[in-house]
Design a protein around this motif. Sequence first.
Motif, PDB file in Angstrom:
ATOM      1  N   TYR A  40      19.785  88.544  34.226  1.00 38.77           N
ATOM      2  CA  TYR A  40      19.535  87.680  33.339  1.00 38.77           C
ATOM      3  C   TYR A  40      18.635  88.635  32.204  1.00 38.77           C
ATOM      4  O   TYR A  40      18.073  89.612  32.619  1.00 38.77           O
ATOM      5  CB  TYR A  40      18.404  86.657  33.622  1.00 38.77           C
ATOM      6  CG  TYR A  40      19.306  85.142  34.344  1.00 38.77           C
ATOM      7  CD1 TYR A  40      19.833  84.349  33.950  1.00 38.77           C
ATOM      8  CD2 TYR A  40      19.173  85.453  35.882  1.00 38.77           C
ATOM      9  CE1 TYR A  40      20.618  83.338  34.614  1.00 38.77           C
ATOM     10  CE2 TYR A  40      19.647  84.640  36.538  1.00 38.77           C
ATOM     11  CZ  TYR A  40      20.357  83.397  35.978  1.00 38.77           C
ATOM     12  OH  TYR A  40      21.145  82.382  36.724  1.00 38.77           O
ATOM     13  N   ASP A  41      18.946  88.378  30.966  1.00 39.45           N
ATOM     14  CA  ASP A  41      18.248  89.154  29.732  1.00 39.45           C
ATOM     15  C   ASP A  41      16.465  88.420  29.776  1.00 39.45           C
ATOM     16  O   ASP A  41      15.811  89.142  29.411  1.00 39.45           O
ATOM     17  CB  ASP A  41      18.821  88.767  28.728  1.00 39.45           C
ATOM     18  CG  ASP A  41      20.145  89.245  28.513  1.00 39.45           C
ATOM     19  OD1 ASP A  41      20.565  90.585  28.621  1.00 39.45           O
ATOM     20  OD2 ASP A  41      21.288  88.460  28.496  1.00 39.45           O
ATOM     21  N   ILE A  42      16.492  87.188  30.090  1.00 39.57           N
ATOM     22  CA  ILE A  42      15.170  86.452  29.857  1.00 39.57           C
ATOM     23  C   ILE A  42      15.086  85.543  31.161  1.00 39.57           C
ATOM     24  O   ILE A  42      16.206  84.533  31.370  1.00 39.57           O
ATOM     25  CB  ILE A  42      15.367  85.584  28.611  1.00 39.57           C
ATOM     26  CG1 ILE A  42      15.623  86.728  27.295  1.00 39.57           C
ATOM     27  CG2 ILE A  42      13.890  84.891  28.209  1.00 39.57           C
ATOM     28  CD1 ILE A  42      15.751  85.828  26.111  1.00 39.57           C
ATOM     29  N   VAL A  43      13.823  85.405  31.620  1.00 37.66           N
ATOM     30  CA  VAL A  43      13.608  84.414  32.518  1.00 37.66           C
ATOM     31  C   VAL A  43      12.400  83.794  32.163  1.00 37.66           C
ATOM     32  O   VAL A  43      11.394  84.412  31.647  1.00 37.66           O
ATOM     33  CB  VAL A  43      13.220  85.048  34.022  1.00 37.66           C
ATOM     34  CG1 VAL A  43      12.927  83.844  35.049  1.00 37.66           C
ATOM     35  CG2 VAL A  43      14.478  85.435  34.502  1.00 37.66           C
ATOM     36  N   VAL A  44      12.141  82.414  32.114  1.00 37.91           N
ATOM     37  CA  VAL A  44      10.943  82.017  31.454  1.00 37.91           C
ATOM     38  C   VAL A  44      10.563  80.660  32.642  1.00 37.91           C
ATOM     39  O   VAL A  44      11.137  80.284  33.389  1.00 37.91           O
ATOM     40  CB  VAL A  44      11.358  81.100  30.139  1.00 37.91           C
ATOM     41  CG1 VAL A  44      11.727  81.920  29.373  1.00 37.91           C
ATOM     42  CG2 VAL A  44      12.542  80.106  30.216  1.00 37.91           C
ATOM     43  N   SER A  45       9.329  80.130  32.387  1.00 36.01           N
ATOM     44  CA  SER A  45       8.730  79.172  33.224  1.00 36.01           C
ATOM     45  C   SER A  45       7.844  78.723  32.795  1.00 36.01           C
ATOM     46  O   SER A  45       6.699  79.099  31.843  1.00 36.01           O
ATOM     47  CB  SER A  45       8.423  79.582  34.608  1.00 36.01           C
ATOM     48  OG  SER A  45       8.079  78.605  35.441  1.00 36.01           O
ATOM     49  N   SER A  46       7.685  77.341  32.576  1.00 39.74           N
ATOM     50  CA  SER A  46       6.385  76.458  31.862  1.00 39.74           C
ATOM     51  C   SER A  46       5.790  75.657  32.963  1.00 39.74           C
ATOM     52  O   SER A  46       6.365  74.397  33.039  1.00 39.74           O
ATOM     53  CB  SER A  46       6.980  76.058  30.655  1.00 39.74           C
ATOM     54  OG  SER A  46       5.904  75.212  30.066  1.00 39.74           O
ATOM     55  N   LEU A  47       4.465  75.925  33.237  1.00 42.21           N
ATOM     56  CA  LEU A  47       3.809  74.693  33.875  1.00 42.21           C
ATOM     57  C   LEU A  47       4.134  74.237  35.099  1.00 42.21           C
ATOM     58  O   LEU A  47       4.506  72.947  35.400  1.00 42.21           O
ATOM     59  CB  LEU A  47       3.469  73.676  32.803  1.00 42.21           C
ATOM     60  CG  LEU A  47       2.748  74.199  31.518  1.00 42.21           C
ATOM     61  CD1 LEU A  47       2.590  72.977  30.544  1.00 42.21           C
ATOM     62  CD2 LEU A  47       1.428  74.586  31.989  1.00 42.21           C
ATOM     63  N   ALA A  48       5.082  75.266  36.154  1.00 43.45           N
ATOM     64  CA  ALA A  48       5.618  74.905  37.032  1.00 43.45           C
ATOM     65  C   ALA A  48       5.417  75.761  38.374  1.00 43.45           C
ATOM     66  O   ALA A  48       5.167  75.183  39.478  1.00 43.45           O
ATOM     67  CB  ALA A  48       7.077  74.862  36.913  1.00 43.45           C
ATOM     68  N   ILE A  49       5.041  76.948  38.346  1.00 45.57           N
ATOM     69  CA  ILE A  49       4.912  77.898  39.379  1.00 45.57           C
ATOM     70  C   ILE A  49       3.671  77.543  40.281  1.00 45.57           C
ATOM     71  O   ILE A  49       3.581  77.725  41.304  1.00 45.57           O
ATOM     72  CB  ILE A  49       5.207  79.207  38.942  1.00 45.57           C
ATOM     73  CG1 ILE A  49       6.516  79.703  38.444  1.00 45.57           C
ATOM     74  CG2 ILE A  49       4.752  80.192  39.984  1.00 45.57           C
ATOM     75  CD1 ILE A  49       6.535  80.964  37.851  1.00 45.57           C
ATOM     76  N   HIS A  50       2.689  76.979  39.341  1.00 39.89           N
ATOM     77  CA  HIS A  50       1.366  76.760  39.990  1.00 39.89           C
ATOM     78  C   HIS A  50       1.534  75.572  40.946  1.00 39.89           C
ATOM     79  O   HIS A  50       0.402  75.487  41.915  1.00 39.89           O
ATOM     80  CB  HIS A  50       0.267  76.426  39.097  1.00 39.89           C
ATOM     81  CG  HIS A  50       0.460  74.883  38.332  1.00 39.89           C
ATOM     82  ND1 HIS A  50       1.421  75.133  37.182  1.00 39.89           N
ATOM     83  CD2 HIS A  50       0.048  74.050  38.431  1.00 39.89           C
ATOM     84  CE1 HIS A  50       1.364  73.936  36.769  1.00 39.89           C
ATOM     85  NE2 HIS A  50       0.353  73.152  37.519  1.00 39.89           N
ATOM     86  N   HIS A  51       2.728  74.932  41.146  1.00 42.56           N
ATOM     87  CA  HIS A  51       2.683  73.990  42.091  1.00 42.56           C
ATOM     88  C   HIS A  51       3.174  74.666  43.597  1.00 42.56           C
ATOM     89  O   HIS A  51       3.115  73.936  44.530  1.00 42.56           O
ATOM     90  CB  HIS A  51       3.886  72.899  41.885  1.00 42.56           C
ATOM     91  CG  HIS A  51       3.717  72.022  40.396  1.00 42.56           C
ATOM     92  ND1 HIS A  51       2.546  71.370  40.369  1.00 42.56           N
ATOM     93  CD2 HIS A  51       4.435  71.980  39.415  1.00 42.56           C
ATOM     94  CE1 HIS A  51       2.373  71.049  39.297  1.00 42.56           C
ATOM     95  NE2 HIS A  51       3.445  71.384  38.497  1.00 42.56           N
ATOM     96  N   LEU A  52       3.554  75.762  43.412  1.00 40.14           N
ATOM     97  CA  LEU A  52       3.771  76.632  44.707  1.00 40.14           C
ATOM     98  C   LEU A  52       2.758  76.894  45.444  1.00 40.14           C
ATOM     99  O   LEU A  52       1.476  77.243  45.170  1.00 40.14           O
ATOM    100  CB  LEU A  52       4.788  77.779  44.439  1.00 40.14           C
ATOM    101  CG  LEU A  52       5.992  77.607  43.800  1.00 40.14           C
ATOM    102  CD1 LEU A  52       6.803  78.947  43.412  1.00 40.14           C
ATOM    103  CD2 LEU A  52       7.042  76.702  44.615  1.00 40.14           C
ATOM    104  N   PRO A  53       2.714  77.087  46.860  1.00 45.33           N
ATOM    105  CA  PRO A  53       1.781  77.689  47.704  1.00 45.33           C
ATOM    106  C   PRO A  53       1.516  79.047  47.028  1.00 45.33           C
ATOM    107  O   PRO A  53       2.610  79.797  46.729  1.00 45.33           O
ATOM    108  CB  PRO A  53       1.974  77.688  49.279  1.00 45.33           C
ATOM    109  CG  PRO A  53       3.341  76.591  49.131  1.00 45.33           C
ATOM    110  CD  PRO A  53       3.907  76.514  47.830  1.00 45.33           C
ATOM    111  N   VAL A  54       0.335  79.451  47.209  1.00 38.57           N
ATOM    112  CA  VAL A  54      -0.248  80.959  46.480  1.00 38.57           C
ATOM    113  C   VAL A  54       0.757  82.006  47.098  1.00 38.57           C
ATOM    114  O   VAL A  54       1.374  82.831  46.210  1.00 38.57           O
ATOM    115  CB  VAL A  54      -1.558  81.170  46.809  1.00 38.57           C
ATOM    116  CG1 VAL A  54      -1.855  82.585  46.304  1.00 38.57           C
ATOM    117  CG2 VAL A  54      -2.363  80.092  45.987  1.00 38.57           C
ATOM    118  N   PRO A  55       0.835  82.234  48.449  1.00 39.58           N
ATOM    119  CA  PRO A  55       2.003  83.206  48.698  1.00 39.58           C
ATOM    120  C   PRO A  55       3.252  82.951  48.091  1.00 39.58           C
ATOM    121  O   PRO A  55       3.921  84.247  47.753  1.00 39.58           O
ATOM    122  CB  PRO A  55       1.928  83.069  50.241  1.00 39.58           C
ATOM    123  CG  PRO A  55       0.758  82.488  50.728  1.00 39.58           C
ATOM    124  CD  PRO A  55       0.616  81.637  49.643  1.00 39.58           C
TER     125      PRO A  55
END
Length: 226
Positions: A111-126
Motif C-alpha cells: 500500500y502507498d498509504i495506511v490510515v486509521s482513525s480512533l480504532a486501534i486503541h480498542h485492541l489489547p496493548v500488546p
Amino acid sequence: MALHVSRLFGEDAARFDRDRAGLVPHLHALYDVAVELALRGQGTAPRVLDLGAGTGLFSGELATHLPDVSIDLLDASAEMLEVAARSLDLYAVKHTLVERDLCAPLPEGPYDIVVSSLAIHHLPVPEQAGLYRRVRDVLRPGGVFVHAEQVAAAVPELDALYEEFWLREVREAQTPQETVDKARRRMAYDRPVSVATHLDWLAQAGFRSADCFYKRFRFAVLAAWR
C-alpha cells in the motif's frame, strides 16, 4: 478489535458519524491534519488501507482529494462497512470491503498509504504494538502510515484532567446525555496509551521516521514513514 466491541459500534452504525462529531471536540481539525499527512503518500492514484474504517469517514475525505484512489476498508463490523459502502458508492470511489478483526492478518500489500482513525486503541496493548509491525510490512518503501487516535496522558494522574476537559467540551457542544452514556460504555473497553509510547512502538516496528503532528488533550494525529 474484539468482536463484542465491534457489536457495540455496529448497533449505532447509522448515526455514528453524527454522534462522533459531538464526542470528539474539534473533529474537523483532527481530520484536516490526518488527511494532509496522508496526502504525502506516493502517487496520484495510490492504494490505501483504512484500518478500523468504520463508516468510511477518513476514506471519504481522502477520496475528495485523490479521485483515482483505490481503498481497502477493513472493519469487524458489517453494519459499519455497509454505511461506508453506501457513501463511497454514491461518489464512485473504488473500494473493497474487508470484514475482518484488526488482530487478523492484514490484506496483502503493498500500500502507498495506511490510515486509521480512533480504532486501534480498542485492541489489547500488546496487539496495538504488534499491529504497527504488520502495518510497516504492507507499506511500500516511502509509504506513510497516518494514525488519528485517542491517547492517554503522559502520566496516569493527568488522565483525570483529560476526562475533565473532554466532559466540558462535549457539554459545550450540547451532545445528548444518551450519546455520552453510550460512548462511556464503549470506552470501558478502551486501552489508550501515551503519544510517547506510540512513537516508541513505531520506531521499534522499523519505521524510519515518525512524529506527533496534532494533539488536543486526549486526541492526537501521528504519522510514520517506511
